[in-house]
Enzyme design. Structure first.
Site, PDB file in Angstrom:
ATOM      1  N   VAL A  11       0.727  -1.261  -0.094  1.00 20.69           N
ATOM      2  CA  VAL A  11      -0.062   0.124  -0.102  1.00 20.69           C
ATOM      3  C   VAL A  11       0.835   1.280  -0.034  1.00 20.69           C
ATOM      4  O   VAL A  11       0.877   2.261  -0.890  1.00 20.69           O
ATOM      5  CB  VAL A  11      -1.109  -0.039   1.131  1.00 20.69           C
ATOM      6  CG1 VAL A  11      -1.793   1.463   1.421  1.00 20.69           C
ATOM      7  CG2 VAL A  11      -2.101  -0.918   1.067  1.00 20.69           C
ATOM      8  N   GLU A 155      -7.277   2.211   1.781  1.00 16.56           N
ATOM      9  CA  GLU A 155      -6.787   1.874   0.301  1.00 16.56           C
ATOM     10  C   GLU A 155      -7.498   0.392  -0.346  1.00 16.56           C
ATOM     11  O   GLU A 155      -7.766  -0.298   0.408  1.00 16.56           O
ATOM     12  CB  GLU A 155      -5.300   1.414   0.221  1.00 16.56           C
ATOM     13  CG  GLU A 155      -4.582   1.164  -0.839  1.00 16.56           C
ATOM     14  CD  GLU A 155      -5.064   2.322  -1.822  1.00 16.56           C
ATOM     15  OE1 GLU A 155      -4.981   3.577  -1.664  1.00 16.56           O
ATOM     16  OE2 GLU A 155      -5.609   2.165  -2.943  1.00 16.56           O
ATOM     17  N   PHE A 156      -7.975   0.761  -1.631  1.00 18.93           N
ATOM     18  CA  PHE A 156      -8.754  -0.590  -2.005  1.00 18.93           C
ATOM     19  C   PHE A 156      -7.793  -1.395  -3.157  1.00 18.93           C
ATOM     20  O   PHE A 156      -8.394  -2.085  -3.973  1.00 18.93           O
ATOM     21  CB  PHE A 156     -10.223  -0.045  -2.625  1.00 18.93           C
ATOM     22  CG  PHE A 156     -10.750   0.464  -1.349  1.00 18.93           C
ATOM     23  CD1 PHE A 156     -11.504  -0.191  -0.708  1.00 18.93           C
ATOM     24  CD2 PHE A 156     -10.752   1.994  -1.300  1.00 18.93           C
ATOM     25  CE1 PHE A 156     -12.415   0.558   0.441  1.00 18.93           C
ATOM     26  CE2 PHE A 156     -11.636   2.605  -0.293  1.00 18.93           C
ATOM     27  CZ  PHE A 156     -12.253   1.800   0.555  1.00 18.93           C
ATOM     28  N   LEU A 157      -6.881  -1.088  -3.150  1.00 20.82           N
ATOM     29  CA  LEU A 157      -5.956  -1.717  -4.135  1.00 20.82           C
ATOM     30  C   LEU A 157      -5.661  -3.041  -4.176  1.00 20.82           C
ATOM     31  O   LEU A 157      -5.749  -3.562  -3.167  1.00 20.82           O
ATOM     32  CB  LEU A 157      -4.432  -1.042  -4.461  1.00 20.82           C
ATOM     33  CG  LEU A 157      -3.451  -1.095  -3.351  1.00 20.82           C
ATOM     34  CD1 LEU A 157      -2.597  -2.284  -3.344  1.00 20.82           C
ATOM     35  CD2 LEU A 157      -2.291   0.222  -3.466  1.00 20.82           C
ATOM     36  N   GLU A 159      -3.357  -6.469  -4.874  1.00 23.04           N
ATOM     37  CA  GLU A 159      -1.895  -6.967  -5.247  1.00 23.04           C
ATOM     38  C   GLU A 159      -2.114  -7.327  -6.530  1.00 23.04           C
ATOM     39  O   GLU A 159      -3.000  -8.030  -7.076  1.00 23.04           O
ATOM     40  CB  GLU A 159      -1.619  -8.095  -4.141  1.00 23.04           C
ATOM     41  CG  GLU A 159      -1.185  -7.462  -2.976  1.00 23.04           C
ATOM     42  CD  GLU A 159      -0.828  -8.528  -1.868  1.00 23.04           C
ATOM     43  OE1 GLU A 159      -0.132  -9.710  -2.700  1.00 23.04           O
ATOM     44  OE2 GLU A 159      -0.695  -8.390  -0.742  1.00 23.04           O
ATOM     45  N   ASN A 232     -14.080  -5.229   2.126  1.00 31.02           N
ATOM     46  CA  ASN A 232     -13.153  -6.559   2.106  1.00 31.02           C
ATOM     47  C   ASN A 232     -14.416  -7.847   2.406  1.00 31.02           C
ATOM     48  O   ASN A 232     -14.279  -8.919   2.039  1.00 31.02           O
ATOM     49  CB  ASN A 232     -12.009  -6.522   2.759  1.00 31.02           C
ATOM     50  CG  ASN A 232     -11.022  -5.971   2.053  1.00 31.02           C
ATOM     51  OD1 ASN A 232     -11.026  -5.581   0.969  1.00 31.02           O
ATOM     52  ND2 ASN A 232      -9.546  -5.908   2.715  1.00 31.02           N
ATOM     53  N   PHE A 273     -15.996 -11.719  -8.525  1.00 30.51           N
ATOM     54  CA  PHE A 273     -15.872 -12.420  -7.130  1.00 30.51           C
ATOM     55  C   PHE A 273     -16.835 -13.362  -6.910  1.00 30.51           C
ATOM     56  O   PHE A 273     -17.348 -13.752  -5.894  1.00 30.51           O
ATOM     57  CB  PHE A 273     -15.962 -11.237  -5.873  1.00 30.51           C
ATOM     58  CG  PHE A 273     -14.764 -10.638  -5.835  1.00 30.51           C
ATOM     59  CD1 PHE A 273     -14.180  -9.765  -6.838  1.00 30.51           C
ATOM     60  CD2 PHE A 273     -13.759 -11.138  -4.888  1.00 30.51           C
ATOM     61  CE1 PHE A 273     -12.973  -9.457  -6.859  1.00 30.51           C
ATOM     62  CE2 PHE A 273     -12.279 -10.549  -4.732  1.00 30.51           C
ATOM     63  CZ  PHE A 273     -11.927  -9.627  -5.734  1.00 30.51           C
ATOM     64  N   CYS A 284      -5.006  -9.900   3.009  1.00 26.15           N
ATOM     65  CA  CYS A 284      -6.242  -9.140   3.520  1.00 26.15           C
ATOM     66  C   CYS A 284      -7.489  -9.681   3.848  1.00 26.15           C
ATOM     67  O   CYS A 284      -7.891  -9.640   5.088  1.00 26.15           O
ATOM     68  CB  CYS A 284      -6.338  -8.122   2.397  1.00 26.15           C
ATOM     69  SG  CYS A 284      -4.895  -7.288   1.532  1.00 26.15           S
ATOM     70  N   LYS A 287      -7.116 -11.751   7.176  1.00 24.90           N
ATOM     71  CA  LYS A 287      -6.949 -10.977   8.192  1.00 24.90           C
ATOM     72  C   LYS A 287      -8.169 -10.002   8.579  1.00 24.90           C
ATOM     73  O   LYS A 287      -8.527 -10.077   9.864  1.00 24.90           O
ATOM     74  CB  LYS A 287      -5.886 -10.276   7.881  1.00 24.90           C
ATOM     75  CG  LYS A 287      -5.387  -9.067   9.055  1.00 24.90           C
ATOM     76  CD  LYS A 287      -4.155  -8.341   8.700  1.00 24.90           C
ATOM     77  CE  LYS A 287      -4.040  -7.369   7.710  1.00 24.90           C
ATOM     78  NZ  LYS A 287      -4.584  -6.013   7.881  1.00 24.90           N
TER      79      LYS A 287
HETATM   80  C1  UGA Z   1      -8.112  -7.379  -1.805  1.00 28.26           C
HETATM   81  C2  UGA Z   1      -9.410  -6.673  -2.372  1.00 28.26           C
HETATM   82  O1  UGA Z   1      -9.883  -6.994  -3.348  1.00 28.26           O
HETATM   83  C3  UGA Z   1      -8.676  -5.220  -2.389  1.00 28.26           C
HETATM   84  O2  UGA Z   1      -9.696  -4.212  -2.953  1.00 28.26           O
HETATM   85  C4  UGA Z   1      -8.306  -4.475  -1.150  1.00 28.26           C
HETATM   86  O3  UGA Z   1      -7.535  -3.318  -1.233  1.00 28.26           O
HETATM   87  C5  UGA Z   1      -6.950  -5.643  -0.487  1.00 28.26           C
HETATM   88  O4  UGA Z   1      -7.865  -6.898  -0.376  1.00 28.26           O
HETATM   89  C6  UGA Z   1      -6.903  -4.976   0.584  1.00 28.26           C
HETATM   90  O5  UGA Z   1      -7.357  -4.982   1.705  1.00 28.26           O
HETATM   91  O6  UGA Z   1      -5.331  -4.628   0.861  1.00 28.26           O
HETATM   92  P1  UGA Z   1      -6.280  -8.678  -2.745  1.00 28.26           P
HETATM   93  O7  UGA Z   1      -6.082  -9.527  -1.325  1.00 28.26           O
HETATM   94  O8  UGA Z   1      -5.003  -8.045  -3.383  1.00 28.26           O
HETATM   95  O9  UGA Z   1      -7.194  -7.533  -2.638  1.00 28.26           O
HETATM   96  O10 UGA Z   1      -6.789  -9.762  -3.692  1.00 28.26           O
HETATM   97  P2  UGA Z   1      -7.991 -10.182  -4.306  1.00 28.26           P
HETATM   98  O11 UGA Z   1      -8.035  -9.933  -5.881  1.00 28.26           O
HETATM   99  O12 UGA Z   1      -9.099  -9.417  -3.728  1.00 28.26           O
HETATM  100  O13 UGA Z   1      -8.265 -11.838  -4.089  1.00 28.26           O
HETATM  101  C7  UGA Z   1      -8.165 -12.244  -2.795  1.00 28.26           C
HETATM  102  C8  UGA Z   1      -8.555 -13.839  -2.839  1.00 28.26           C
HETATM  103  O14 UGA Z   1      -9.829 -14.011  -3.200  1.00 28.26           O
HETATM  104  C9  UGA Z   1      -7.565 -14.511  -3.757  1.00 28.26           C
HETATM  105  O15 UGA Z   1      -6.958 -15.711  -2.917  1.00 28.26           O
HETATM  106  C10 UGA Z   1      -8.345 -14.980  -4.792  1.00 28.26           C
HETATM  107  O16 UGA Z   1      -8.021 -16.365  -5.435  1.00 28.26           O
HETATM  108  C11 UGA Z   1      -9.858 -15.135  -4.182  1.00 28.26           C
HETATM  109  N1  UGA Z   1     -10.809 -14.968  -5.183  1.00 28.26           N
HETATM  110  C12 UGA Z   1     -11.181 -13.926  -5.745  1.00 28.26           C
HETATM  111  C13 UGA Z   1     -11.874 -16.256  -5.110  1.00 28.26           C
HETATM  112  O17 UGA Z   1     -11.417 -17.074  -4.681  1.00 28.26           O
HETATM  113  N2  UGA Z   1     -12.569 -16.109  -6.073  1.00 28.26           N
HETATM  114  C14 UGA Z   1     -13.147 -14.766  -6.776  1.00 28.26           C
HETATM  115  O18 UGA Z   1     -14.040 -14.743  -7.563  1.00 28.26           O
HETATM  116  C15 UGA Z   1     -12.217 -13.588  -6.674  1.00 28.26           C
END
Ligand code: UGA
Length: 453
Positions: A11, A155-157, A159, A232, A273, A284, A287
């Site tokens: 972040v 922050e909503f970015l 990874e 989240n 999602f 994220c 946690k």
């Molecule tokens: C997530 C949020 O999407 C961000 O908006 C947020 O800023 C971030 O947490 C944070 O709080 O810092 P991130 O952890 O980078 O982002 O990853 P995601 O793309 O959200 O995926 C999270 C997990 O969900 C991954 O293990 C992914 O494989 C899983 N996932 C995602 C699924 O199992 N199914 C889905 O349809 C989408």
């Protein structure tokens, strides 16, 4: 604007780098010496698309620098971001230790500032329970007599898309009780809000149809902090919901991919999602869902739905493991190849990755493990040793009794599956992300076992 960023994780680093690229003068504070040495040379300590190029460009231009010294970083900063880690304890409570030490350092820096310096705004970027910024505001007030403002700016970015999301956010949330703090952050983000920059490489291209101006949600600090947790938790809920539907699909003989498409086309639900699989990982969702549940409990509220979301996610990977056990029974002495270790594609991050957990369980069952990942092998080696890590997926397939697809990197989807079938000893491919083209694998003589289909 003169900006300090305390904590150069995903972040802090993405925010600081993008702000410097838009013309702000940014100093990142990092206390990990190995990370700091890399950052000073303009080298990213993490794998993130576009980050290396942007870092180098802005370090070379003198707009971005890094230090371990809070005092110098905050000496004349108008904006001081706090983006340190907020891990959870065994009891799901958030650990404020790093925030506390950031506040003490900021107090020291404020106390050393000249009276003539402008009043800075201290901005909470780390994900924290609602009320934390208010608490830190009071705490900082007890440590300094100097004036400061306090804001929450979650922050909503994502990874893997950290730089893209920072240039092109869906929204910016600013929580502050004070008009002056809101005004300073409006100015800081003005170029992102109006998209007043060329999206030429190394900046990622602006997506078609991107809405300008970027919506800015202004609220109290407490509401801003709750927005982050709620976002989240909602996304995690979508994933656990579709995973439960997937489990039911297996019982009744339906296909969860069709179901997800069928419901996702309803614009009130949306397609994103709804990918069923072995559940969410990363630094994220696991946690933040637990921390929000604990936070609710600390206010005497039992967040029943969130508890179920967490439990479904915990169980989901064990259901997957049971399928492997059933198909390969007995597991002892079998060789299994793992495709994908990172918690999702596009990153080298393995925090809370289902892959590591699964490999640990399989090793306990006496399985010989081989694994590959385009970016995460070095991190995986440090976390779990009982595995042969290979860069070539075909070598992972060679003589394996089964393959597991755990992270849906595009390079795995596009493998030559006839070649894989020829190299493997067995025929089972367990698709933990429902990402493989089953017809293609079947034609190659492989048996695909997915989730919910
Ligand atoms: C997530 C949020 O999407 C961000 O908006 C947020 O800023 C971030 O947490 C944070 O709080 O810092 P991130 O952890 O980078 O982002 O990853 P995601 O793309 O959200 O995926 C999270 C997990 O969900 C991954 O293990 C992914 O494989 C899983 N996932 C995602 C699924 O199992 N199914 C889905 O349809 C989408």
């Amino acid at each position: 604007m003169r900006t300090a960023v305390i904590g150069c994780g995903y972040v802090g680093l993405a925010t600081g780098t993008v702000l410097s690229d838009l013309g702000h003068r940014v100093t990142g504070v990092e206390i990990d010496n190995a990370k700091l040495a890399k950052l000073k040379k303009g080298v990213a300590p993490i794998f993130e698309a576009h980050l290396d190029d942007l870092l180098k460009r802005n370090v070379d231009a003198g707009r971005l620098d890094f230090t371990s010294d809070h005092l110098s970083a905050c000496a004349d900063a108008q904006v001081i971001f706090i983006s340190v880690g907020t891990p959870t304890s065994e009891t799901w409570e958030i650990d404020l230790t790093q925030l506390e030490s950031a506040i003490v350092s900021i107090a020291e820096a404020l106390n050393a500032r000249a009276e003539s310096e402008e009043t800075p705004v201290v901005v909470m970027k780390s994900t924290v329970p609602s009320g934390t910024s208010d608490y830190l505001h009071n705490r900082l007030s007890t440590l300094t007599n100097k004036k400061f403002l306090m804001a929450s700016n979650p922050e909503f970015l994502r990874e893997g898309r950290a730089i893209f999301d920072t240039f092109y956010p869906d929204r910016i949330v600013i929580g502050a009780e004070d008009e002056k703090a809101l005004g300073i952050l409006d100015e800081l983000y003005s170029k992102i809000v109006s998209q007043d920059f060329e999206s030429a490489p190394p900046r990622p291209a602006r997506p078609d149809g991107f809405t300008v101006p970027v919506p800015v949600v202004k609220s109290t600090r407490r509401s801003a902090e709750m927005i982050k947790y709620a976002a989240n938790a909602f996304l995690a809920t979508k994933i656990s919901f579709i995973n439960e539907i997937a489990n039911l699909c297996e019982e009744v003989g339906a296909d969860v991919n069709d179901v997800a498409r069928g419901i996702g086309l309803d614009s009130r639900i949306g397609q994103q999602f709804l990918n069923a699989g072995i559940g969410y990982g990363g630094s994220c969702f696991p946690k933040d869902t637990k921390a929000l549940h604990h936070h609710a409990g600390s206010w005497g509220y039992t967040f029943t739905l969130l508890n179920a979301v967490i439990e479904v996610n915990r169980i989901q990977r064990y259901r997957f493991l049971s399928k492997i056990r059933r198909a390969l029974n007995p597991l002892n002495g079998k060789t299994i190849g793992v495709l994908g270790i990172a918690f999702k594609p596009g990153t080298d991050d393995i925090r809370e990755a289902p892959s590591i957990d699964l490999m640990r369980q399989l090793a306990r069952d006496g399985v010989v493990l081989k694994a590959t990942d385009p970016k995460a092998i070095d991190n995986a080696k440090r976390e779990f040793e009982n595995c042969e890590y290979l860069s070539d997926p075909y070598e992972v397939a060679r003589d394996s009794d089964a393959l597991l697809l755990i992270t849906e990197w595009p390079e795995f989807i596009d493998l030559d599956w006839s070649k894989i079938a020829g190299l493997m000893k067995g025929v089972f491919v367990f698709d933990g992300r429902n990402a493989l083209d089953r017809a293609r694998l079947w034609d190659a003589g492989l048996q695909v076992i997915g989730v919910g289909r």
